[in-house]
Motif scaffolding. Structure first.
Motif, PDB file in Angstrom:
ATOM      1  N   ALA A 228       0.907   9.027  11.361  1.00 38.73           N
ATOM      2  CA  ALA A 228       0.768  10.217  10.525  1.00 38.73           C
ATOM      3  C   ALA A 228       1.205   9.934   9.095  1.00 38.73           C
ATOM      4  O   ALA A 228       0.573  10.389   8.132  1.00 38.73           O
ATOM      5  CB  ALA A 228       1.576  11.368  11.112  1.00 38.73           C
ATOM      6  N   LEU A 229       2.292   9.197   8.933  1.00 42.36           N
ATOM      7  CA  LEU A 229       2.793   8.913   7.592  1.00 42.36           C
ATOM      8  C   LEU A 229       1.896   7.921   6.858  1.00 42.36           C
ATOM      9  O   LEU A 229       1.680   8.045   5.652  1.00 42.36           O
ATOM     10  CB  LEU A 229       4.220   8.388   7.666  1.00 42.36           C
ATOM     11  CG  LEU A 229       5.270   9.444   8.035  1.00 42.36           C
ATOM     12  CD1 LEU A 229       6.622   8.802   8.264  1.00 42.36           C
ATOM     13  CD2 LEU A 229       5.373  10.498   6.963  1.00 42.36           C
ATOM     14  N   ARG A 230       1.396   6.945   7.581  1.00 42.48           N
ATOM     15  CA  ARG A 230       0.490   5.990   6.940  1.00 42.48           C
ATOM     16  C   ARG A 230      -0.785   6.666   6.454  1.00 42.48           C
ATOM     17  O   ARG A 230      -1.365   6.284   5.443  1.00 42.48           O
ATOM     18  CB  ARG A 230       0.148   4.874   7.926  1.00 42.48           C
ATOM     19  CG  ARG A 230       1.226   3.806   8.041  1.00 42.48           C
ATOM     20  CD  ARG A 230       0.887   2.792   9.098  1.00 42.48           C
ATOM     21  NE  ARG A 230       1.825   1.655   9.071  1.00 42.48           N
ATOM     22  CZ  ARG A 230       2.013   0.832  10.088  1.00 42.48           C
ATOM     23  NH1 ARG A 230       1.325   1.006  11.222  1.00 42.48           N
ATOM     24  NH2 ARG A 230       2.879  -0.161   9.979  1.00 42.48           N
ATOM     25  N   ALA A 231      -1.219   7.688   7.182  1.00 42.67           N
ATOM     26  CA  ALA A 231      -2.454   8.384   6.813  1.00 42.67           C
ATOM     27  C   ALA A 231      -2.238   9.419   5.720  1.00 42.67           C
ATOM     28  O   ALA A 231      -3.198   9.905   5.117  1.00 42.67           O
ATOM     29  CB  ALA A 231      -3.053   9.054   8.046  1.00 42.67           C
ATOM     30  N   ALA A 232      -0.998   9.763   5.447  1.00 45.63           N
ATOM     31  CA  ALA A 232      -0.705  10.837   4.496  1.00 45.63           C
ATOM     32  C   ALA A 232      -0.937  10.383   3.058  1.00 45.63           C
ATOM     33  O   ALA A 232      -0.521   9.289   2.660  1.00 45.63           O
ATOM     34  CB  ALA A 232       0.731  11.307   4.669  1.00 45.63           C
ATOM     35  N   ARG A 233      -1.579  11.240   2.278  1.00 48.22           N
ATOM     36  CA  ARG A 233      -1.732  11.007   0.843  1.00 48.22           C
ATOM     37  C   ARG A 233      -0.646  11.797   0.130  1.00 48.22           C
ATOM     38  O   ARG A 233      -0.662  13.027   0.105  1.00 48.22           O
ATOM     39  CB  ARG A 233      -3.119  11.436   0.387  1.00 48.22           C
ATOM     40  CG  ARG A 233      -4.249  10.638   1.026  1.00 48.22           C
ATOM     41  CD  ARG A 233      -5.590  10.991   0.428  1.00 48.22           C
ATOM     42  NE  ARG A 233      -5.644  10.651  -0.992  1.00 48.22           N
ATOM     43  CZ  ARG A 233      -6.714  10.869  -1.769  1.00 48.22           C
ATOM     44  NH1 ARG A 233      -7.802  11.444  -1.254  1.00 48.22           N
ATOM     45  NH2 ARG A 233      -6.685  10.526  -3.038  1.00 48.22           N
ATOM     46  N   LEU A 234       0.291  11.086  -0.456  1.00 43.67           N
ATOM     47  CA  LEU A 234       1.433  11.733  -1.090  1.00 43.67           C
ATOM     48  C   LEU A 234       1.125  12.075  -2.542  1.00 43.67           C
ATOM     49  O   LEU A 234       0.399  11.346  -3.225  1.00 43.67           O
ATOM     50  CB  LEU A 234       2.660  10.826  -1.030  1.00 43.67           C
ATOM     51  CG  LEU A 234       3.111  10.383   0.365  1.00 43.67           C
ATOM     52  CD1 LEU A 234       4.363   9.537   0.254  1.00 43.67           C
ATOM     53  CD2 LEU A 234       3.341  11.589   1.271  1.00 43.67           C
ATOM     54  N   PRO A 235       1.693  13.172  -3.048  1.00 42.15           N
ATOM     55  CA  PRO A 235       1.525  13.507  -4.465  1.00 42.15           C
ATOM     56  C   PRO A 235       2.119  12.409  -5.342  1.00 42.15           C
ATOM     57  O   PRO A 235       3.082  11.726  -4.953  1.00 42.15           O
ATOM     58  CB  PRO A 235       2.319  14.813  -4.609  1.00 42.15           C
ATOM     59  CG  PRO A 235       2.474  15.349  -3.225  1.00 42.15           C
ATOM     60  CD  PRO A 235       2.505  14.166  -2.319  1.00 42.15           C
ATOM     61  N   ALA A 236       1.567  12.233  -6.506  1.00 43.74           N
ATOM     62  CA  ALA A 236       2.107  11.256  -7.449  1.00 43.74           C
ATOM     63  C   ALA A 236       3.533  11.643  -7.821  1.00 43.74           C
ATOM     64  O   ALA A 236       3.831  12.813  -8.077  1.00 43.74           O
ATOM     65  CB  ALA A 236       1.230  11.193  -8.693  1.00 43.74           C
ATOM     66  N   ALA A 237       4.426  10.677  -7.817  1.00 42.78           N
ATOM     67  CA  ALA A 237       5.827  10.948  -8.147  1.00 42.78           C
ATOM     68  C   ALA A 237       6.461   9.689  -8.718  1.00 42.78           C
ATOM     69  O   ALA A 237       6.206   8.574  -8.245  1.00 42.78           O
ATOM     70  CB  ALA A 237       6.589  11.421  -6.916  1.00 42.78           C
ATOM     71  N   GLN A 238       7.285   9.865  -9.730  1.00 45.24           N
ATOM     72  CA  GLN A 238       8.009   8.755 -10.322  1.00 45.24           C
ATOM     73  C   GLN A 238       9.317   8.469  -9.594  1.00 45.24           C
ATOM     74  O   GLN A 238       9.753   7.333  -9.508  1.00 45.24           O
ATOM     75  CB  GLN A 238       8.308   9.065 -11.796  1.00 45.24           C
ATOM     76  CG  GLN A 238       7.077   9.156 -12.679  1.00 45.24           C
ATOM     77  CD  GLN A 238       6.361   7.831 -12.795  1.00 45.24           C
ATOM     78  OE1 GLN A 238       6.986   6.785 -12.978  1.00 45.24           O
ATOM     79  NE2 GLN A 238       5.036   7.868 -12.688  1.00 45.24           N
ATOM     80  N   HIS A 239       9.919   9.532  -9.048  1.00 49.15           N
ATOM     81  CA  HIS A 239      11.262   9.395  -8.468  1.00 49.15           C
ATOM     82  C   HIS A 239      11.355  10.152  -7.142  1.00 49.15           C
ATOM     83  O   HIS A 239      12.065  11.153  -7.038  1.00 49.15           O
ATOM     84  CB  HIS A 239      12.312   9.907  -9.449  1.00 49.15           C
ATOM     85  CG  HIS A 239      12.254   9.261 -10.799  1.00 49.15           C
ATOM     86  ND1 HIS A 239      12.602   7.952 -11.010  1.00 49.15           N
ATOM     87  CD2 HIS A 239      11.850   9.764 -12.002  1.00 49.15           C
ATOM     88  CE1 HIS A 239      12.459   7.657 -12.286  1.00 49.15           C
ATOM     89  NE2 HIS A 239      11.989   8.730 -12.906  1.00 49.15           N
ATOM     90  N   PRO A 240      10.660   9.686  -6.106  1.00 52.02           N
ATOM     91  CA  PRO A 240      10.743  10.365  -4.807  1.00 52.02           C
ATOM     92  C   PRO A 240      12.089  10.104  -4.130  1.00 52.02           C
ATOM     93  O   PRO A 240      12.759   9.095  -4.405  1.00 52.02           O
ATOM     94  CB  PRO A 240       9.594   9.741  -4.014  1.00 52.02           C
ATOM     95  CG  PRO A 240       9.437   8.375  -4.618  1.00 52.02           C
ATOM     96  CD  PRO A 240       9.750   8.532  -6.072  1.00 52.02           C
TER      97      PRO A 240
END
Length: 289
Positions: A228-240
């Protein structure tokens, strides 16, 4: 009688006020007592040590009169006398308008109490499944709100919060979400065994919550969370900032994903093993084995 242990923690003598089933394997137990006037916490993933009595005991056997020597005294008690100790996450703290009366909620995941369970319930699950108003417990918890038993600490520059937890981490995730300020971007994955455990979680954050339903047959080996995590498209972030808690093997696997595959700075990843597959005891989040 209450005894200070090692500030910022102390013992609290509490009684069960009420219980409420939240799902097939989840029960919320509410505790109260005059000692809670001295209980302080900022919530989030605040962990607590709960001491439970054995069947037939009026209250749990913890030698708090020994002060700082309580641990050694507790260890030296016979196995069938020494209180059962498990670690849990504070779900909520409530005080009345004057601050004189307080209650705390702790959510327990019950394993092995259902008929025909493959693995029999441990002592904490048995206690929680039978808990009733008036039952006595002792709790080792915070006398200072900001204490080292709170692990969720995103850096000030965090622009994306990523959370993963299994059922044992559900109370912590719920409390963390409630603490996030409005506008905070968060992506959350919660892995549970029963559809009845899925619930609405309150938050002012801009949170996307994904529930993952795990089949009992794949609890040990299935790659559900990682897929599930590998398939997830995360929002762009500089400091997650990443917080992961639950079964220790899964937690390590997901930490490697975020650090090794996602390239997130390991210093911005908090990971906590609440339990280990095949074992009971120790720190358990809300597993209650």
């Amino acid at each position: 009688m209450t005894t200070a242990v090692a500030a910022p923690f102390r013992f609290f003598s509490l009684r069960v006020v009420r219980t409420r089933r939240l799902g097939p394997s989840l029960v919320r137990i509410t505790f109260a007592g005059p000692d809670l006037a001295h209980f302080h916490s900022q919530g989030r993933d605040q962990s607590l040590s709960l001491f439970l009595p054995h069947p037939g005991q009026h209250e749990p056997a913890v030698p708090i009169e020994l002060g700082d020597g309580w641990w050694q005294g507790w260890r030296e008690l016979p196995d069938d006398v020494r209180a059962v100790m498990r670690s849990y996450t504070l779900r909520s703290l409530r005080r009345d308008a004057l601050g004189d009366t307080a209650e705390i909620d702790i959510d327990f995941v019950l394993h092995g109490v259902e008929p025909g369970a493959a693995v029999p319930a441990g002592p904490a699950s048995r206690w929680a499944s039978r808990a009733a108003a008036g039952d006595r417990v002792r709790l080792l918890g915070p006398a200072v709100a900001d204490n080292r038993a709170i692990r969720f600490r995103p850096p000030e520059d965090t622009d994306l919060v990523l959370l993963w937890g299994d059922e044992t981490a559900l109370p912590a995730v719920s409390s963390i979400l409630e603490s996030l300020p409005a506008g905070t971007r968060a992506r959350v994955w919660l892995e549970v065994h029963h559809a009845g455990t899925v619930q609405d979680l309150a938050t002012a954050a801009d949170a996307e919550i994904t529930w993952l339903l795990r089949d009992e047959r794949t609890v040990a080996e299935g790659p559900l969370a990682l897929d599930a995590l590998r398939a997830a498209r995360l929002p762009a972030a500089q400091h997650p900032y990443v917080w992961i808690a639950g079964e220790s093997g899964r937690v390590k696997q997901l930490r490697r994903h975020f650090v090794g595959e996602r390239g997130i700075d390991r210093r911005r990843v908090t990971f906590v093993g609440y339990w280990r597959q095949g074992l009971s005891g120790g720190y358990s989040g809300s597993i209650g084995t």
